[in-house]
Design an enzyme around this catalytic site. Structure first.
Site, PDB file in Angstrom:
ATOM      1  N   HIS A 255      -5.424 -14.044   9.182  1.00 53.23           N
ATOM      2  CA  HIS A 255      -4.511 -12.910   9.286  1.00 53.23           C
ATOM      3  C   HIS A 255      -5.161 -11.651   9.878  1.00 53.23           C
ATOM      4  CE1 HIS A 255      -1.754 -15.397   7.080  1.00 53.23           C
ATOM      5  NE2 HIS A 255      -2.468 -15.340   5.990  1.00 53.23           N
TER       6      HIS A 255
ATOM      7  N   ARG B  95       1.638 -10.653   5.908  1.00 55.26           N
ATOM      8  CA  ARG B  95       3.093 -10.731   6.034  1.00 55.26           C
ATOM      9  C   ARG B  95       3.615 -10.109   7.331  1.00 55.26           C
ATOM     10  NH1 ARG B  95       5.608  -9.050   0.288  1.00 55.26           N
ATOM     11  NH2 ARG B  95       7.461  -9.965   1.243  1.00 55.26           N
TER      12      ARG B  95
ATOM     13  N   PRO C 240       0.823  -1.199   0.000  1.00 53.04           N
ATOM     14  CA  PRO C 240       0.000   0.000   0.000  1.00 53.04           C
ATOM     15  C   PRO C 240       0.867   1.263   0.000  1.00 53.04           C
ATOM     16  CG  PRO C 240      -0.792  -1.594   1.608  1.00 53.04           C
ATOM     17  CD  PRO C 240       0.526  -2.092   1.118  1.00 53.04           C
ATOM     18  N   GLU C 241       0.613   2.143  -0.966  1.00 51.27           N
ATOM     19  CA  GLU C 241       1.334   3.402  -1.061  1.00 51.27           C
ATOM     20  C   GLU C 241       0.381   4.533  -0.704  1.00 51.27           C
ATOM     21  OE1 GLU C 241       3.329   3.485  -4.866  1.00 51.27           O
ATOM     22  OE2 GLU C 241       4.390   1.614  -4.452  1.00 51.27           O
TER      23      GLU C 241
END
Length: 269
Positions: free
Chosen positions: A90, A109, A2-3
């Site tokens: 997650h 992650r 994500p930017e």
């Protein structure tokens, strides 16, 4: 990962459900993210949320006395669910809101993080960051002053968070293509008109992505669970050996600072 556009889209998605609301409960399922989650995050409980803001790639849940700071890392999302909705794989943290909704932090992650900063710690925590690219401070004059001191290539410079925040790899590729500037050009060799065009296109590319809900390549989802659709408008990123949309020349790929750069060696100089 994500930017800036994806983080901005997430903020816009959770804002209607959480501003002026109260987090009445936190269910912490996994502490081990990029850093172990500290009990300080419980400082946000039972107090009204003043605002949902963004700084660079950080989601800021603002309170009168501090900030809950959330970073999505490489694969994180923050979604809105009803309190009764089941968890999925997650899901690491649930922020239960008084209105019956919850914000759920999911990160396969575990490179993201959640932390609390008191109001007097906030400015120092972000002191290393450059200006926001969509702000008036990021203009031709500012970038010209930065570039004239740099012998690095232009892509490295605009991706440096000390220069300007949030111009990640996808958007650096796209803005340089739209500006007809090779990512390999040495920064201090750019002419004023090129710098002006680059500033303009960084703003345009980022805003277009925000309007399209961000870019989903693999993991990113908006707060409502939908993907970002800007991926359909990418001109160069991820298109190695495909024809340039302007001239038909096959796009080339190089590695710059261990990041993939795709460009057209005919259109970009």
């Amino acid at each position: 990962m994500p930017e800036l556009p994806e983080v901005e889209v997430t903020c816009k998605g959770i804002r209607p459900y959480s501003e002026n609301e109260i987090i009445c409960e936190i269910n912490l399922h996994h502490r081990k993210l990029r850093w172990d989650v500290s009990d300080k995050i419980f400082n946000c409980l039972k107090k009204p949320i003043v605002a949902i803001e963004r700084r660079a790639k950080y989601i800021l849940v603002k309170y009168q006395d501090g900030y809950l700071i959330i970073h999505l890392g490489m694969s994180g999302t923050l979604r809105v669910n009803e309190k009764s909705d089941s968890l999925i794989k997650h899901d690491h943290i649930e922020f239960i809101l008084k209105n019956g909704n919850k914000l759920v932090f999911n990160d396969p992650r575990r490179f993201g993080f959640v932390l609390w900063k008191d109001i007097n710690e906030f400015d120092a925590y972000f002191s290393h960051l450059g200006p926001e690219p969509l702000s008036e401070k990021f203009d031709t004059k500012y970038l010209s002053n930065v570039l004239k001191k740099s012998k690095s290539n232009i892509k490295q410079v605009i991706m440096n968070q000390k220069t300007v925040v949030g111009v990640g790899n996808i958007y650096a590729n796209e803005a340089l293509f739209e500006s007809k500037i090779s990512p390999l050009r040495i920064a201090n060799q750019l002419k004023k008109l090129e710098i002006e065009l680059l500033v303009k296109n960084i703003k345009i590319v980022l805003q277009k992505s925000i309007n399209q809900g961000g870019t989903t390549l693999k993991d990113f989802k908006q707060a409502n669970g939908k993907p970002g659709y800007f991926v359909q408008e990418l001109s160069v990123y991820g298109r190695k050996d495909q024809p340039c949309m302007v001239c038909g020349n096959l796009l080339k790929e190089v590695r710059i600072n261990n990041r993939t750069s795709v460009y057209c060696d005919k259109c970009q100089h």
